[in-house]
Enzyme design. Structure first.
Site, short mmCIF file in Angstrom:
data_model
loop_
_atom_site.label_atom_id
_atom_site.label_comp_id
_atom_site.label_asym_id
_atom_site.label_seq_id
_atom_site.Cartn_x
_atom_site.Cartn_y
_atom_site.Cartn_z
N CYS B 136 11.58 3.36 6.76
CA CYS B 136 12.34 2.53 7.70
C CYS B 136 12.24 1.06 7.31
CB CYS B 136 11.84 2.72 9.13
SG CYS B 136 12.71 1.71 10.35
N CYS B 139 12.22 -1.44 10.20
CA CYS B 139 10.95 -1.53 10.94
C CYS B 139 9.93 -2.36 10.16
CB CYS B 139 10.32 -0.16 11.15
SG CYS B 139 11.37 1.06 11.91
N ASP B 140 9.83 -2.09 8.87
CA ASP B 140 8.65 -2.52 8.13
C ASP B 140 8.90 -3.60 7.09
OD1 ASP B 140 7.46 -0.56 9.66
OD2 ASP B 140 7.55 0.96 8.09
#
Lengths: 148, 314
Positions: B136, B139-140
């Site tokens: 992801c 997200c990261d």
């Protein structure tokens, strides 16, 4: 066996000692009067986290999250539900890694949501990725030593 | 402790197909129960800008899913944060066992479990998940500011993630096992113009390497698919974007599947090989895999479930 549990007030940072048989009686912080464990997720900052990590023998599960992280936002209701289910034996809190980027470095966080369980001054367990409420609850119950 | 809940329509999954089925089944007064599953909101929660959902010139994927959930709830869908572990479709009412201990019984089931990102299956990949290995980027990516990153894959997701990660990374190496990309032309053009991205053609990821204390990725070993030559690339983050597979675990042994596990439905229908069981969205759609097509199939499934129930009552 300690018949009481130490827990840091997640509001003012004062360390409180609560008899285990009073954990469910809505104990309040002796310094500021805030309830110590209402079964609600508290948004905390790194200073409070550092104190709670160091002092608490009450299990503390921290959700490292960020507003841009979809899975983090989707997990929020489940995390809240787990907080209700785990009270009064354990507490759940969250830290916004966007507001406090250094806390991610310090805790070696490279992916979110990251759930870290602290107890007795150390990291007990860590989970990368979102989980439903029941799994969060089981994670804490199996990895931490539950008071009382 | 175990609790039993009966419903006329059990919807399993919480992406566009599931929530749309919820809206339609609720409006048909069928009082559906929707069980969200492991990843509430589904794949759109790991995206950023959605530019092709009608009515929204631009909307964030997670925001769109929150709105869909609110919509389904407002119409009367009961939305439950549980995971179905076991599904028995051998007789009616169908039964589904939830991770919470709840046993759901249902006259009809709408399967909308979607698809999930594929992993390579390397032990080193598993070891560093959450510690440098991610699926992801949205997200990261933030955690790799000024650092070198590897993206593995050659389709739209891989190219989109590589482009997105250039917002943070000093360099992105795109490892692809072929010598050309399968992505849309507009994306390939953007990729080729981006100076931070360096493609590594004809290579596959051999191993993720890293430290144990503290646990974290330091690089990868990539193997040339023809010569076998190994290239070592330093990287703090490894993003796997090699496509998606249908989340068919609950039904793969009992329903007909094809094309790598997608549930087969009847032509112009969401009906599966078991009467009363319908499938919608990425679980069954190997071709389009869009939010809007999933939503359309969710609608179809709810209407077909309504029709099925009416026929049974006659």
């Amino acid at each position: 066996m300690a018949a009481s549990s130490k827990m840091t007030c997640l509001d003012c940072g004062a360390v409180n000692r609560v008899p285990n048989d009073k954990l469910g009686a809505g104990p309040k912080c002796g310094t500021c009067g805030t309830k110590l464990n209402e079964g609600k997720v508290r948004e905390i900052d790194p200073a409070i986290l550092a104190k709670a990590m160091k002092n608490d023998d009450t299990p503390l599960l921290v959700d490292f999250w960020a507003p841009w992280c979809g899975p983090c936002r989707m997990m929020a209701p489940a995390f809240q539900q787990a907080a209700g289910a785990l009270a009064p034996q354990a507490r759940l809190a969250k830290i916004n890694t966007e507001d406090f980027p250094k806390v991610s470095q310090k805790n070696n966080i490279r992916g979110i949501p990251a759930l870290i369980l602290y107890q007795n001054g150390r990291e007990v367990a860590r989970q990368a990725g979102a989980m439903p409420a029941n799994a969060i609850e089981q994670f804490v119950r199996t990895k931490a030593k539950m008071p009382g | 402790m175990s609790d039993t809940r009966h419903t006329k329509v059990l919807i399993i999954g919480s992406g566009p197909a599931g929530y749309t089925a919820g809206v339609y089944a609720s409006r048909a007064m069928l009082e559906p129960i929707l069980v969200q599953g492991m990843e509430p909101g589904g794949q759109l929660t790991t995206t950023t800008d959605v530019e092709n959902y009608p009515g929204y010139t631009e909307v964030q994927g997670p925001d769109l899913m929150i709105k869909m959930e609110e919509h389904a709830r407002a119409m009367g869908t009961e939305i439950i944060g549980d995971i179905i572990l076991d599904l028995d479709l051998s007789k009616r009412p169908f039964t589904a066992k939830g991770d919470s201990g709840t046993l759901y019984t249902a006259d009809t089931v709408i399967l909308a479990t979607g698809a999930r990102a594929k992993w390579l299956g390397l032990p080193s990949e598993e070891k560093f998940k959450g510690f440098g290995v991610s699926a992801c980027a949205t997200c990261d990516g933030f955690f790799y500011r000024g650092q070198e990153i590897v993206v593995v894959g050659g389709g739209n997701t891989a190219v989109e993630e590589a482009l997105f990660l250039t917002n943070f990374a000093s360099k992105v190496t795109l490892i692809h096992r072929r010598d050309e990309l399968r992505a849309e032309k507009i994306l390939i053009n953007r990729l080729m113009k981006n100076e931070k991205i360096e493609p590594l053609w004809d290579h596959q990821l051999e191993e993720v390497v890293g430290d144990d204390m503290p646990l974290g990725v330091t690089g990868v070993r990539a193997k040339h698919v023809k010569t076998g030559e190994i290239t070592e690339i330093p990287a703090k983050g490894v993003f796997i974007a090699i496509g998606h597979a249908p989340a068919n675990e609950l039904v793969k042994d009992v329903l007909d599947t094809h094309m790598g596990g997608y549930v087969v439905t009847k032509p112009d229908s969401t009906a599966t090989s078991i009467p009363g069981v319908f499938a919608a969205g990425d679980l069954t759609d190997h071709k389009y895999r869009q939010a809007v097509t999933s939503a359309g199939m969710g609608c179809m499934a709810a209407l077909e479930a309504e029709h099925f129930i009416a026929e049974q009552d006659d």
